[in-house]
Scaffold this active site. Structure first.
Site, PDB file in Angstrom:
ATOM      1  N   HIS A 130      43.000  44.022  33.818  1.00 21.07           N
ATOM      2  CA  HIS A 130      43.817  42.887  34.236  1.00 21.07           C
ATOM      3  C   HIS A 130      44.993  42.623  33.301  1.00 21.07           C
ATOM      4  O   HIS A 130      45.925  41.903  33.660  1.00 21.07           O
ATOM      5  CB  HIS A 130      42.953  41.624  34.398  1.00 21.07           C
ATOM      6  N   ASP A 177      37.067  46.456  34.913  1.00 24.74           N
ATOM      7  CA  ASP A 177      38.124  45.792  34.146  1.00 24.74           C
ATOM      8  C   ASP A 177      38.512  46.577  32.892  1.00 24.74           C
ATOM      9  O   ASP A 177      38.755  46.000  31.842  1.00 24.74           O
ATOM     10  CB  ASP A 177      37.702  44.366  33.769  1.00 24.74           C
ATOM     11  N   SER A 181      42.321  39.302  25.466  1.00 27.54           N
ATOM     12  CA  SER A 181      41.829  40.273  26.437  1.00 27.54           C
ATOM     13  C   SER A 181      42.214  41.689  26.033  1.00 27.54           C
ATOM     14  O   SER A 181      43.382  41.979  25.782  1.00 27.54           O
ATOM     15  CB  SER A 181      42.396  39.973  27.823  1.00 27.54           C
TER      16      SER A 181
END
Length: 407
Positions: A143, A173, A251
Site C-alpha cells: 500500500h 501487503d 509502513s
C-alpha cells in the site's frame, strides 16, 4: 448609633491579625527546631561484596543486554539503521470538475478562464522500507507504492535515488522496490519470526508522520493475530501485534528484536489503532519477496466463501432468535455465511448454512484456521471437505481457484 458596630468590626479584624502573626511565629520556630530533632545525617555504608553483586544482578534484569556504550536498543538500531530508507511516492489522478463550471450563466459572471473538463492532480505519499540485498532490493508494504508513477528512495546518508517497483502483492501487503545505489549498500539482517514469543522486546524503526529516523520501543503483545480479526478481511495475514508505536509513515519499516534482527514489516493500516501496531512476520515475506524481486505474480488459492467461526453457544443464540435468517447446527466448525457466485465453492455445490468440519481429514474449528489451510494449498489443488448440512454430514470436493482471477 453606628459606633458599636464599628468597634465590633475592629475587634474582629484585630483578633484575626494577632492570630495570623502568632501562627507565623510558631511555624518559623518549628522549622528551626525540627531539623535538629531529626538526628545526624546518615553515614555512608559500604556494601559487602555479596550485596554489591546482588544489586548488579538486579540492575541487569531490569535493563537487558546493557553495554557500557549504550542500551540494547542502541546496539540494535546501529546494526540496522543504515539499511532503513524513506520512500516518497507520486501518482497522477484525473479529477472531474464540478458541472457548475461549465454552466454558461456561471461563466458569464466568473470568466471564461475557468477550467474545463477533467483536471489532473498529483497525489503524494510516504512510507518506509529496508534494504535486504546489496544489489538494491528494498522490502516495503504494497500500500506504500500502490499505483505510484514515481518512487523516490532516500537513504540515511542523505542520498536520493529513483526506485522501481519490481512487484507488489496486495493480498499480503508486500512489495519490492529496486534501486541502483552501488554494490556497498547496507543490508538489514533478517531474523526468524517463528522464534518470536509474546513478551519479547520489539523495536520499530521508520519515518512516522514524515519524521525521519524514528525509533520506538515496546514488546510483542500477541502472535498470529488474523487479518480478519484486525478488521481487514481482504488481506491474508497473521500479524505480529506490538505496543511499539507504529504510525502512518512507519509502513514498510522493520520491526526488530533486541538483537537487531528484522522479525516483521510494520504496517499502519488501522487508522483507529491506539497503542497497538501490527507487523507482517518476516518469514512470510522471505519467500514472497524472492518472487516479487523477479517480477513474478504471487498466486493465492481461494474457495469463494464468506465464513464465520461457529460454536454451540453462538449457534444456540442464533437459533433462539426468531428473526434469524437460518437455523444452524449447534456444533464447532466454520459456518458458510455466503457463497460467492462463479467461484470454486459455488461450482462444487456448497451452500449457505453449511458448516465445514474437516479439510483433507484435518478438523477445523475457526475461520482463521480454515483460511490458513487454504492459503497453504496450491491453485488447482482438489480439497476434500466434510460438511454438516442441517442434520446430515456430507463430503464436498472443491478445486481451489486463483484469487487474482476473482478480483
Amino acid at each position: 448609633m453606628q459606633f458599636p458596630k464599628f468597634f465590633r468590626f475592629l475587634r474582629q479584624v484585630s483578633t484575626y491579625v494577632i492570630a495570623t502573626f502568632l501562627g507565623g511565629i510558631l511555624a518559623f520556630g518549628a522549622y528551626r527546631v525540627l531539623p535538629s530533632q531529626a538526628g545526624p545525617a546518615p553515614k555512608e555504608v559500604a556494601l559487602t561484596p555479596g550485596a554489591s553483586e546482588l544489586v548488579a544482578q538486579s540492575s541487569i534484569s531490569r535493563i537487558p543486554n546493557t553495554a557500557a556504550t549504550g542500551s540494547f536498543v542502541t546496539a540494535a538500531v546501529n546494526r540496522v539503521g543504515a539499511a532503513v530508507v524513506r520512500i516518497d511516492t507520486e501518482r497522477t489522478v484525473n479529477r472531474n470538475i464540478d458541472p457548475l463550471f461549465d454552466d454558461p450563466f456561471f461563466r458569464r459572471f466568473f470568466g471564461e478562464e475557468l477550467p474545463r473538463g477533467p483536471m489532473q492532480e498529483r497525489l503524494r505519499g510516504q512510507g518506509s522500507g529496508f534494504i535486504i540485498d546489496k544489489s538494491g532490493i528494498i522490502l516495503t508494504n504494497s500500500h506504500v507504492v500502490n499505483q505510484a508513477d514515481k518512487v523516490t528512495v532516500t537513504l540515511k546518508d542523505g542520498r536520493t535515488i529513483e526506485g522501481k517497483v519490481q512487484g507488489a502483492d496486495p493480498v499480503t501487503d508486500l512489495a519490492v522496490v529496486k534501486i541502483d545505489g552501488g554494490s556497498d549498500l547496507p543490508v538489514a539482517p533478517l531474523g526468524d519470526s517463528n522464534e518470536v514469543q509474546v513478551g519479547d522486546w520489539a523495536i520499530a524503526v521508520g519515518n512516522p508522520l514524515g519524521l525521519d529516523n524514528t525509533v520506538t520501543l515496546g514488546i510483542i503483545s500477541t502472535l498470529k493475530r488474523s487479518s480478519a480479526a484486525v478488521g481487514i478481511p481482504d488481506k491474508r495475514l497473521d500479524f505480529i501485534q506490538t505496543d511499539a508505536a507504529i504510525n502512518p509513515g512507519n509502513s514498510g519499516g522493520p520491526l526488530l528484536n533486541q538483537q537487531g534482527e528484522v522479525i516483521g514489516i510494520n504496517t499502519a493500516i488501522r487508522a483507529d489503532a491506539m497503542g497497538i501496531g501490527f507487523a507482517i512476520p518476516i518469514n512470510q515475506a522471505k519467500t514472497i519477496s524472492v518472487q516479487l524481486a523477479r517480477g513474478e505474480r504471487v498466486a493465492h488459492p481461494y474457495l469463494g466463501v464468506q465464513m464465520a467461526t461457529l460454536t454451540p453457544q453462538v449457534a444456540a443464540e442464533n437459533n433462539s432468535d426468531p428473526n434469524a435468517p437460518l437455523q444452524v447446527p449447534e456444533i464447532n466448525g466454520v459456518l458458510v455465511v455466503r457463497v460467492l457466485p462463479n467461484t470454486p465453492a459455488a461450482k462444487s455445490g456448497m451452500r449457505r448454512g453449511d458448516v465445514i468440519l474437516e479439510i483433507d481429514g484435518q478438523p477445523v474449528k475457526t475461520a482463521a484456521e480454515l483460511q490458513r489451510i487454504v492459503e497453504n494449498s496450491r491453485v488447482g489443488q482438489v480439497i476434500q471437505m466434510k460438511v454438516q448440512r442441517a442434520s446430515q454430514a456430507t463430503s464436498i470436493s472443491v478445486r481451489a481457484g486463483e484469487l487474482q482471477e476473482q478480483s
